[in-house]
Design a protein around this motif. Structure first.
Motif, PDB file in Angstrom:
ATOM      1  N   HIS A   1       0.846  -1.194   0.000  1.00 38.74           N
ATOM      2  CA  HIS A   1       0.000   0.000   0.000  1.00 38.74           C
ATOM      3  C   HIS A   1       0.885   1.250   0.000  1.00 38.74           C
ATOM      4  N   PRO A   2       0.519   2.293  -0.761  1.00 47.53           N
ATOM      5  CA  PRO A   2       1.411   3.461  -0.876  1.00 47.53           C
ATOM      6  C   PRO A   2       1.436   4.379   0.342  1.00 47.53           C
ATOM      7  N   ALA A   3       0.695   4.069   1.405  1.00 46.50           N
ATOM      8  CA  ALA A   3       0.655   4.987   2.556  1.00 46.50           C
ATOM      9  C   ALA A   3       2.042   5.254   3.122  1.00 46.50           C
ATOM     10  N   HIS A   4       2.905   4.249   3.113  1.00 48.79           N
ATOM     11  CA  HIS A   4       4.241   4.442   3.680  1.00 48.79           C
ATOM     12  C   HIS A   4       5.059   5.447   2.879  1.00 48.79           C
ATOM     13  N   LEU A   5       4.798   5.565   1.578  1.00 51.25           N
ATOM     14  CA  LEU A   5       5.506   6.536   0.757  1.00 51.25           C
ATOM     15  C   LEU A   5       5.225   7.959   1.235  1.00 51.25           C
ATOM     16  N   TYR A   6       3.974   8.209   1.606  1.00 52.17           N
ATOM     17  CA  TYR A   6       3.583   9.541   2.054  1.00 52.17           C
ATOM     18  C   TYR A   6       4.182   9.870   3.414  1.00 52.17           C
ATOM     19  N   LEU A   7       4.214   8.876   4.299  1.00 51.06           N
ATOM     20  CA  LEU A   7       4.783   9.134   5.626  1.00 51.06           C
ATOM     21  C   LEU A   7       6.280   9.420   5.511  1.00 51.06           C
ATOM     22  N   LYS A   8       6.986   8.678   4.677  1.00 49.96           N
ATOM     23  CA  LYS A   8       8.425   8.894   4.531  1.00 49.96           C
ATOM     24  C   LYS A   8       8.714  10.264   3.925  1.00 49.96           C
ATOM     25  N   ARG A   9       7.970  10.631   2.893  1.00 46.65           N
ATOM     26  CA  ARG A   9       8.170  11.961   2.306  1.00 46.65           C
ATOM     27  C   ARG A   9       7.819  13.049   3.318  1.00 46.65           C
ATOM     28  N   ALA A  10       6.732  12.874   4.050  1.00 41.81           N
ATOM     29  CA  ALA A  10       6.320  13.887   5.018  1.00 41.81           C
ATOM     30  C   ALA A  10       7.361  14.063   6.114  1.00 41.81           C
ATOM     31  N   LYS A  11       7.912  12.946   6.613  1.00 41.99           N
ATOM     32  CA  LYS A  11       8.923  13.029   7.673  1.00 41.99           C
ATOM     33  C   LYS A  11      10.201  13.686   7.161  1.00 41.99           C
ATOM     34  N   ALA A  12      10.602  13.373   5.933  1.00 41.47           N
ATOM     35  CA  ALA A  12      11.797  13.992   5.366  1.00 41.47           C
ATOM     36  C   ALA A  12      11.572  15.488   5.134  1.00 41.47           C
ATOM     37  N   ASP A  13      10.395  15.839   4.599  1.00 42.60           N
ATOM     38  CA  ASP A  13      10.077  17.248   4.370  1.00 42.60           C
ATOM     39  C   ASP A  13       9.990  18.037   5.672  1.00 42.60           C
ATOM     40  N   GLN A  14       9.661  17.350   6.752  1.00 46.63           N
ATOM     41  CA  GLN A  14       9.480  18.026   8.032  1.00 46.63           C
ATOM     42  C   GLN A  14      10.769  18.707   8.498  1.00 46.63           C
ATOM     43  N   ILE A  15      11.909  18.135   8.137  1.00 46.46           N
ATOM     44  CA  ILE A  15      13.174  18.758   8.527  1.00 46.46           C
ATOM     45  C   ILE A  15      13.856  19.455   7.355  1.00 46.46           C
ATOM     46  N   GLY A  16      13.284  19.353   6.166  1.00 45.71           N
ATOM     47  CA  GLY A  16      13.886  19.975   5.000  1.00 45.71           C
ATOM     48  C   GLY A  16      13.711  21.486   5.010  1.00 45.71           C
ATOM     49  N   LEU A  17      14.794  22.203   4.674  1.00 43.41           N
ATOM     50  CA  LEU A  17      14.776  23.669   4.558  1.00 43.41           C
ATOM     51  C   LEU A  17      14.329  24.341   5.855  1.00 43.41           C
ATOM     52  N   GLY A  18      14.702  23.724   6.963  1.00 46.50           N
ATOM     53  CA  GLY A  18      14.377  24.283   8.276  1.00 46.50           C
ATOM     54  C   GLY A  18      13.285  23.500   8.965  1.00 46.50           C
ATOM     55  N   SER A  19      13.524  23.119  10.208  1.00 47.75           N
ATOM     56  CA  SER A  19      12.516  22.364  10.966  1.00 47.75           C
ATOM     57  C   SER A  19      11.382  23.281  11.402  1.00 47.75           C
ATOM     58  N   PRO A  20      10.220  22.714  11.776  1.00 52.89           N
ATOM     59  CA  PRO A  20       9.129  23.556  12.283  1.00 52.89           C
ATOM     60  C   PRO A  20       9.567  24.399  13.485  1.00 52.89           C
ATOM     61  N   GLY A  21      10.375  23.809  14.374  1.00 52.86           N
ATOM     62  CA  GLY A  21      10.851  24.562  15.532  1.00 52.86           C
ATOM     63  C   GLY A  21      11.701  25.745  15.134  1.00 52.86           C
ATOM     64  N   ALA A  22      12.564  25.561  14.149  1.00 51.35           N
ATOM     65  CA  ALA A  22      13.404  26.664  13.682  1.00 51.35           C
ATOM     66  C   ALA A  22      12.559  27.769  13.060  1.00 51.35           C
ATOM     67  N   HIS A  23      11.539  27.388  12.327  1.00 52.44           N
ATOM     68  CA  HIS A  23      10.673  28.409  11.713  1.00 52.44           C
ATOM     69  C   HIS A  23       9.837  29.130  12.768  1.00 52.44           C
ATOM     70  N   ARG A  24       9.414  28.416  13.793  1.00 56.01           N
ATOM     71  CA  ARG A  24       8.674  29.084  14.877  1.00 56.01           C
ATOM     72  C   ARG A  24       9.578  30.081  15.613  1.00 56.01           C
ATOM     73  N   ALA A  25      10.814  29.679  15.843  1.00 57.39           N
ATOM     74  CA  ALA A  25      11.754  30.580  16.516  1.00 57.39           C
ATOM     75  C   ALA A  25      12.005  31.819  15.662  1.00 57.39           C
ATOM     76  N   ARG A  26      12.145  31.640  14.360  1.00 54.34           N
ATOM     77  CA  ARG A  26      12.342  32.780  13.470  1.00 54.34           C
ATOM     78  C   ARG A  26      11.096  33.660  13.437  1.00 54.34           C
ATOM     79  N   LEU A  27       9.932  33.043  13.428  1.00 57.79           N
ATOM     80  CA  LEU A  27       8.687  33.814  13.434  1.00 57.79           C
ATOM     81  C   LEU A  27       8.583  34.650  14.701  1.00 57.79           C
ATOM     82  N   ALA A  28       8.984  34.099  15.838  1.00 55.67           N
ATOM     83  CA  ALA A  28       8.952  34.843  17.084  1.00 55.67           C
ATOM     84  C   ALA A  28       9.835  36.084  16.993  1.00 55.67           C
TER      85      ALA A  28
END
Length: 364
Positions: free
Chosen positions: A330-357
């Motif tokens: 089933h292709p669901a694992h493809l989406y989770l792997k891409r999502a997890k990789a994208d989560q840290i790509g070009l800055g993590s969510p935490g880094a972007h929140r810190a910059r936004l602050a």
């Protein structure tokens, strides 16, 4: 924040979406993407030829007088939504967005072959590098020879040309190096649809692109981060749509599973989150297209929200598909792997929140 930006999709954007979706439906079926994890990468060059050259999408951000399509970040965002929806293994983000933006900012003629889809390029910085983070640089001597190593570079394995920030006597400059002049070593990546590689330079001869390399690199990283949110939205919406469709036909206790109230609530919550993410991503793309001063804020908001939302949508898809969602077929694992990789790509969510602050002057 600009009051004049229209976030609704235009007819041109809707037509573009239909064209890209049709091409991906025909050429990028899930089984071929899964085969990447077994070492069969035959899909990548053939699909990139269709997307980049045949459809002319590699030059979507390049002005017409420089050989491109003369469109904007809004159209590029639509392409990325569809690529995310299909988990397409093409170097669109790394070459047609990040590297192309860097070359446009530097005023380089190297952008022409990229716009035509004849060549691909990658920015030689680690994939987790955000637009406001430190930019790692190799060393450049007085003759323009490069020495050093850059780890976890996205798009390097597909690139004909590497754009390399290098520290010299007068600051960080940007050099262009053909991929065959350096050592590109693939690393085991969670997401094999966007592989990472370590790139080593040992006296590699390079051509100077611009002496003000840091400004061009940061512009490319910001454009990449802003538009990565659209890929994440496309991925999340695909997970939501596939899960809803499955729960309509999966039956338990004599009725469709989707009819149970608890699952309805979970899907309703996820749908609202996906719509919110879409608004954030659309605003980031519109601001980028307009050259609006709100771009740093829009990018930080979009990445902080869409990165986590894409992971949540993929996790919900796997869980709500039940046993079949846990299988390799089933292709669901493809989406989770891409999502997890994208989560840290070009800055993590935490880094972007810190910059936004920092941007909104919010004390730590």
């Amino acid at each position: 924040m600009s009051d004049e930006l229209d976030l609704l999709y235009t007819e041109v954007e809707d037509d573009l979406r239909a064209t890209v979706r049709d091409a991906l439906t025909d050429r990028c079926e899930p089984g071929a993407v899964t085969a990447l994890y077994d070492g069969d990468r035959s899909l990548v060059p053939t699909l990139w030829k269709v997307i980049g050259a045949d459809l002319g999408l590699a030059g979507i951000l390049v002005p017409e007088d420089r050989g491109g399509a003369g469109a904007s970040a809004r159209e590029a965002a639509v392409v990325l939504e569809e690529l995310g929806r299909a988990v397409a293994p093409v170097p669109y983000l790394t070459s047609a967005v990040v590297a192309t933006t860097v070359l446009l900012e530097a005023g380089s003629d190297l952008v022409g072959p990229l716009a035509a889809g004849e060549r691909t390029a990658a920015l030689a910085v680690p994939f987790p590098t955000g637009p406001d983070g430190p930019v790692p640089a190799v060393r450049a001597d007085a003759e323009g020879r490069l020495d050093g190593r850059v780890t976890s570079v996205a798009g390097a394995l597909e690139a004909d040309l590497l754009l390399v920030p290098a520290a010299g006597a007068h600051g960080t400059a940007l050099y262009a190096v053909p991929a065959d002049r350096c050592r590109v070593e693939p690393v085991v990546s969670l997401d094999m649809t966007r592989r990472l590689a370590d790139v080593s330079f040992a006296g590699a001869p390079a051509d100077l692109v611009t002496a003000d390399g840091e400004a061009a690199v940061r512009q490319g990283l910001r454009a990449g981060a802003a538009l990565l949110a659209s890929e994440q939205v496309g991925l999340a919406r695909a997970c939501l749509d596939d899960t809803v469709a499955y729960l309509k036909v999966r039956r338990q206790f004599g009725r469709p599973v989707g009819g149970f109230q608890a699952l309805k609530h979970r899907l309703a919550d996820l749908s609202a989150e996906v719509d919110s993410a879409n608004a954030a991503a659309r605003y980031a793309a519109a601001v980028l297209a307009a050259g609006d001063a709100d771009l740093p804020v829009a990018t930080a908001v979009a990445q902080a929200f869409c990165s986590d939302l894409a992971v949540l949508a993929a996790e919900e898809a796997i869980q709500l598909h039940g046993g079949i969602g846990m299988t390799w077929e089933h292709p669901a694992h493809l989406y989770l792997k891409r999502a997890k990789a994208d989560q840290i790509g070009l800055g993590s969510p935490g880094a972007h929140r810190a910059r936004l602050a920092e941007l909104v002057d919010l004390p730590a």
